[in-house]
Design a protein around this motif. Sequence first.
Motif: not given
Length: 367
Positions: A229-245
């Motif tokens: 029950f996790i929400t991710y919104h309006h986020n920037l993921y930049e230069n990440i190898d993995s787990r996004a999420p």
Amino acid sequence: MKRSVAWRIPAIVAALAVTTSTSAVLAVSPASAAAGVATGYASQNGGTTGGQGGATVRATTGTQIHQALCGRASSSTPIIIEVSGTINHGNTAKVSGNSCETAAGVIELKRISNVTIIGVGGGAVFDQLGIHIRESRNIIIRNVTVRNVKKSGSPTSNGGDAIGMESNVRNVWVDHVNLLASGGEPEGYDGLFDMKNNTQYVTLSYSTLRNSGRGGLVGSSESDRSNGFITYHHNLYENIDSRAPLLRGGIAHMYNNHYVSLNESGINSRAGAKAKVDNNYFKNSRDVLGTFYTTEAGYWQVSGNVFDNVTWSAPSSDHKPAGPDVKSTTSVSVPYSFTLDQAACVPNVVSRTAGANTGLKESDGSC
């Protein structure tokens, strides 16, 4: 072995500059900033209000944050802690009291409830110092930067997680924060935003996650499936190898996020997890959705996403990308209302709203 991202990283500065144009955003007034209104799954299960209604105190050191927690009448007395300046190992000591269980070298939110931590003034930076939430509920963290938290090397803090939650955590809202590292596990870093051991009803919104080998996980192993029950919104993921999420079991909802340079894999739904993936924008990335590094499948429902220069690997027994022909493999319903921005507008909107020191701006629905 996962490769390091350290060589791709520019110099890290104390605060990340973010465009503050008023186009397509709504600014939140200072009077309402500390309270805010939790969105997504953090709005469920009784809601997340943090320290609303409690005393407001100021802190410029980690020790003062711990003193504020320990000075409450009880471990559940509401409190709003306004933080400014740089919080580091040198100014974060253990403080004792009946309403707290703190530790040196980490901001420890353990067996407590009803707390808001919010950056004010010129900004709040937690430098090489993580925030640890354990056996706690109703926590809000807003408008802060947490950077370069290590699990090996020196100094270490919070197992290398910028923000980490574990052991029966409920109702956490993290909003308008900057989470960043300077590489991957070989350089001593772990996850930017981790949840494990029965952590539920969490929202991460309007935040930036940068320059890390691991964006974050939900579940520490294939058997740790009590999270969700996790929400991710309006986020920037930049230069990440993995787990996004990385998701192990449970349900997660990702909408209107901007993913740039996911170097190895992105949303990794595995071990029975279900991901609802709506109107996100993926750019210059690889294998942005699928089940990776395991034979235990996860599932996804997709709608309205943009895949801009995304490459897909060939599938194998333990590596099953969702693309190039991305289709839903399950259906997911969420119990809260939400309004989607057009996926094509997401890079523009997120660039103006996400992160600390942006005036807690939010999308107003226009492009």
